[in-house]
Motif scaffolding. Structure first.
Motif, PDB file in Angstrom:
ATOM      1  N   GLU A 207      35.838  33.875  45.773  1.00 53.88           N
ATOM      2  CA  GLU A 207      36.607  33.663  47.124  1.00 53.88           C
ATOM      3  C   GLU A 207      37.635  32.934  46.831  1.00 53.88           C
TER       4      GLU A 207
ATOM      5  N   HIS B   1      40.682  35.369  46.714  1.00 54.79           N
ATOM      6  CA  HIS B   1      40.613  36.320  47.648  1.00 54.79           C
ATOM      7  C   HIS B   1      42.098  36.549  48.217  1.00 54.79           C
TER       8      HIS B   1
ATOM      9  N   VAL C 130      36.350  41.430  47.628  1.00 54.56           N
ATOM     10  CA  VAL C 130      35.041  41.443  47.918  1.00 54.56           C
ATOM     11  C   VAL C 130      34.338  40.509  47.090  1.00 54.56           C
TER      12      VAL C 130
ATOM     13  N   TYR D 147      31.521  38.771  44.470  1.00 55.65           N
ATOM     14  CA  TYR D 147      30.629  39.263  43.697  1.00 55.65           C
ATOM     15  C   TYR D 147      29.210  38.534  43.897  1.00 55.65           C
TER      16      TYR D 147
ATOM     17  N   GLY E  21      24.012  41.133  46.997  1.00 56.61           N
ATOM     18  CA  GLY E  21      24.557  41.891  48.247  1.00 56.61           C
ATOM     19  C   GLY E  21      26.065  42.537  47.956  1.00 56.61           C
ATOM     20  N   VAL E  22      26.288  42.611  46.717  1.00 62.11           N
ATOM     21  CA  VAL E  22      27.702  42.998  46.338  1.00 62.11           C
ATOM     22  C   VAL E  22      27.813  44.744  46.442  1.00 62.11           C
TER      23      VAL E  22
ATOM     24  N   ASP F 165      26.171  46.129  48.921  1.00 57.38           N
ATOM     25  CA  ASP F 165      26.329  46.490  50.546  1.00 57.38           C
ATOM     26  C   ASP F 165      27.844  46.060  50.951  1.00 57.38           C
ATOM     27  N   ARG F 166      28.416  45.274  50.331  1.00 57.42           N
ATOM     28  CA  ARG F 166      29.794  44.730  50.608  1.00 57.42           C
ATOM     29  C   ARG F 166      30.852  45.599  50.103  1.00 57.42           C
ATOM     30  N   ILE F 167      30.505  46.268  48.918  1.00 52.69           N
ATOM     31  CA  ILE F 167      31.434  47.224  48.586  1.00 52.69           C
ATOM     32  C   ILE F 167      31.440  48.468  49.414  1.00 52.69           C
ATOM     33  N   THR F 168      30.219  48.684  49.659  1.00 50.75           N
ATOM     34  CA  THR F 168      29.983  50.195  50.719  1.00 50.75           C
ATOM     35  C   THR F 168      30.623  49.939  51.872  1.00 50.75           C
ATOM     36  N   ALA F 169      30.487  48.699  52.523  1.00 47.03           N
ATOM     37  CA  ALA F 169      30.844  48.364  53.643  1.00 47.03           C
ATOM     38  C   ALA F 169      32.689  48.565  53.648  1.00 47.03           C
ATOM     39  N   ALA F 170      33.162  48.062  52.533  1.00 50.74           N
ATOM     40  CA  ALA F 170      34.621  48.140  52.557  1.00 50.74           C
ATOM     41  C   ALA F 170      35.272  49.440  51.937  1.00 50.74           C
TER      42      ALA F 170
END
Length: 307
Positions: free
Chosen positions: A176, A179, A190, A192, A195-196, A198-203
């Motif tokens: 972070e 970022h 994003v 690492y 949960g990475v 899910d965070r990539i998919t959301a982005a």
């Protein structure tokens, strides 16, 4: 006599030393360069430990380093496109750039633009041409989405910028604290860790088209889980995963672009289109401290030595 980094056996950082060596004399098509800055890279640490001896055999005593920038001191026969006093960027293929004076093949040099700093120029070759090769290897097209792991590191920070220049949406995996820098360069940051995926998919609701892995540690498997095609995944470090899954490892030891691409990258920097973050600069005598910082693997940008 002149000073150079040397080591006599495979091992940790403690095998590195500074040694007085004979002043090099340029042969045919060679240029003697007084080094102003020399980048350090993870591959050099791997060579020093013996981890890459099957690919890159070593002889002792060994020098160290590829990246360099400096001032031409003397030229050999057939190297007259440069002259003493010229400022140059280049690379050594002899593991010798971490030194005060280095012999460089004339074809491995390009002029240094006046407004590119020594630190940036000296740390450009390995990270720059590796990032350039990786971005080209995954065949990015405008409007596609790519993920880059280790996005704030020496190679990653350049790969994300080159991918943006290719017109891609770029997701950068980084801690972070990096970022803000990524956002400032048009990259979606994003974090690492757990949960990475899910965070990539959301982005990236439209999916991921390509993946460049500069870090290792399971990112090839993550790219496959995200549905990225094998031929559009490039890992620069996880060779066991590449062998297992058949993904790319370009540019690789035999396909690394040379001085022409180095000149292109230097021009982008000079024109303000590409930034090389410099994490730290150490005097040559502090080579052990420099590699200690590098091997923590949380550096933003490049570390360089200043002979």
């Amino acid at each position: 006599m002149t000073k150079a980094v040397r080591y006599d056996e495979f091992g940790g950082i403690d095998v590195l030393r500074i040694e007085e060596v004979d002043r090099p004399v340029p042969g045919d098509r060679q240029v003697l360069v007084q080094v102003k800055a020399a980048g350090i890279n993870p591959g050099e640490a791997a060579l020093r430990t013996g981890a890459m001896t099957d690919i890159f055999p070593s002889t002792f005593p060994s020098g160290q380093g590829s990246d360099l920038a400096g001032v031409v001191v003397e030229i050999g026969a057939g190297a007259d496109r440069f002259a003493p006093g010229d400022e140059v960027i280049g690379f050594s293929e002899k593991r010798s750039s971490q030194a005060e004076l280095v012999l460089v093949d004339v074809d491995n040099l390009t002029p240094k633009p006046e407004n590119v700093t020594w630190e940036v120029a000296g740390g450009l070759y390995i990270a720059g041409v590796t990032a350039w090769g990786a971005v080209h290897s995954v065949q990015l097209e405008k409007g596609e989405t790519i993920v880059v792991s280790g996005a704030a590191g020496g190679v990653g920070s350049l790969a994300v910028q080159l991918a943006r220049r290719a017109g891609a949406t770029v997701i950068g995996l980084a801690s972070e604290r990096n970022h803000e820098w990524l956002r400032g360069h048009g990259v979606i940051p994003v974090a690492y860790g757990d949960g990475v995926t899910d965070r990539i998919t959301a982005a990236a609701p439209g999916g991921i088209h390509a993946f460049i892995d500069t870090y290792g540690d399971g990112y090839v498997e993550l790219a496959l889980a995200l549905g990225v095609a094998i031929e559009r995944i490039d890992t620069l470090i996880d060779f066991p995963a590449a062998a297992k899954h058949g993904v790319k490892t370009e540019p690789g030891p035999n396909g690394r672009p040379g001085a022409q691409v180095l000149a292109e990258l230097a021009g982008l920097i000079a024109d303000g289109h590409l930034e090389v973050p410099i994490a730290n600069a150490y005097p040559l005598t502090q080579v052990r401290q420099a590699y200690t910082e590098l091997e923590r693997r949380h550096t933003h940008g490049k570390i360089v030595l200043r002979p």
